[in-house]
Design an enzyme around this catalytic site. Structure first.
Site, mmCIF file in Angstrom:
data_model
loop_
_atom_site.group_PDB
_atom_site.id
_atom_site.type_symbol
_atom_site.label_atom_id
_atom_site.label_comp_id
_atom_site.label_asym_id
_atom_site.label_seq_id
_atom_site.Cartn_x
_atom_site.Cartn_y
_atom_site.Cartn_z
ATOM 1 N N HIS A 152 -1.304 -1.451 10.209
ATOM 2 C CA HIS A 152 -0.622 -2.743 10.238
ATOM 3 C C HIS A 152 0.698 -2.629 10.996
ATOM 4 C CE1 HIS A 152 -2.957 -4.728 6.868
ATOM 5 N NE2 HIS A 152 -3.268 -3.452 6.678
ATOM 6 N N ASP A 210 0.716 -8.500 2.863
ATOM 7 C CA ASP A 210 -0.631 -8.399 3.423
ATOM 8 C C ASP A 210 -1.517 -9.307 2.582
ATOM 9 O OD1 ASP A 210 -3.167 -7.776 4.234
ATOM 10 O OD2 ASP A 210 -3.038 -5.637 3.786
ATOM 11 N N GLU A 246 0.828 -1.215 0.000
ATOM 12 C CA GLU A 246 0.000 0.000 0.000
ATOM 13 C C GLU A 246 0.861 1.263 0.000
ATOM 14 O OE1 GLU A 246 -4.230 0.280 1.176
ATOM 15 O OE2 GLU A 246 -3.556 -0.947 2.864
ATOM 16 N N TYR A 261 0.555 -7.679 -2.115
ATOM 17 C CA TYR A 261 -0.605 -7.029 -1.502
ATOM 18 C C TYR A 261 -1.852 -7.674 -2.092
ATOM 19 C CZ TYR A 261 -4.085 -3.575 -0.154
ATOM 20 O OH TYR A 261 -5.202 -2.965 0.355
#
Length: 267
Positions: A250, A149, A34, A108
């Site tokens: 996170h 992630d 991100e 991601y």
């Protein structure tokens, strides 16, 4: 060798925190997710000034991944080669090591929004494409680590209150099956190779004081191929950055690999 992953939820906002974290945690490779910035706006100079190199796949406003490494990377690949997708979700690099090439992937994975939605179906299709690609990638790079992630909490122990999440996105059975299909390729969830505290999470919603209540999910993972797993001596979650001012939602996850001759599992 230490490999880490961190969804920073905007590198533009979190760059000082990432630089501070690297100063305290000089890992060999840090996988970021991100980024939320375009390729031309990636802050390469900030990393080279502290002795790191970087490869990235940027996207304005959304997504974006990077691998920040001490040593030079080779064979850089962006995105899944056989999956037509404009979202920037994968970057793969190769690092040299004492045991040979190690393939490091920053991923991601899609969030899915809500069960049954178009974005949920996209997530499941994307995971199928990831499975196909990794199956081929392992033939070329048997020592492979995919960090990122995953937007999947694999088991109920990875959820602060499973009863409140039954059938919801991030924990639904099809999503967990997609995650487990990667393990079926021979990957290991490095965190679960070691004894861990109960209620160990990597993501906490910004709302309702979730971090303060430890109402989180473990959705950020380090998966290691079967040829790399025996070298792993530790895998931990660093919760400290989640307590920063203006933190990412996170926390970093760090895996330690002992590549010395004395730890060689084949000796």
């Amino acid at each position: 060798m230490k490999l880490a992953t961190w969804n920073v939820n905007s590198l533009k906002v979190r760059l000082p925190q990432v630089l501070d974290w690297l100063a305290l945690n000089p890992v060999e490779a840090l996988c970021l997710q991100e980024l939320k910035l375009s390729n031309e706006n990636f802050p390469l100079d900030a990393f080279t000034e502290i002795g790191y190199q970087a490869h990235w796949a940027g996207q304005k406003t959304y997504n974006g991944v990077a691998v920040i490494s001490r040593a030079a990377c080779t064979d850089v690949q962006r995105n899944l080669p056989a999956y037509d997708d404009h979202q920037q979700r994968i970057i793969a690099t190769t690092l040299d090591s004492a045991i040979g090439d190690i393939r490091v992937v920053s991923a991601y994975c899609p969030n899915g929004q809500s069960v049954g939605s178009d974005k949920y179906e996209y997530k499941l299709a994307w995971f199928k494409a990831l499975h196909v690609w990794l199956n081929d990638e392992l033939k070329r790079y048997p020592r492979l680590a995919i960090l990122g992630d995953y937007n999947v909490a694999p088991k109920d122990e990875d959820v602060h209150d499973p009863s409140k999440w039954v059938g919801d996105v991030l924990v639904s059975e099809p999503e967990r099956a997609a995650f487990n299909s990667l393990l079926d390729l021979g990957f290991t969830d490095a965190f679960r190779e070691f004894e861990q505290d109960e209620k160990s999470f990597t993501w906490w919603d910004y709302r309702r004081f979730a971090f303060r209540r430890n109402a989180g999910l473990r959705i950020d993972h380090v998966l290691l191929s079967k040829d790399l797993t025996p070298y792993c001596t530790a895998c931990v979650i660093d919760k400290a950055p989640r307590a920063n001012d203006q933190p990412s939602d996170h926390a970093p996850v760090i895996a330690t690999l002992d590549l010395t001759t004395s730890h060689n599992p084949n000796v």
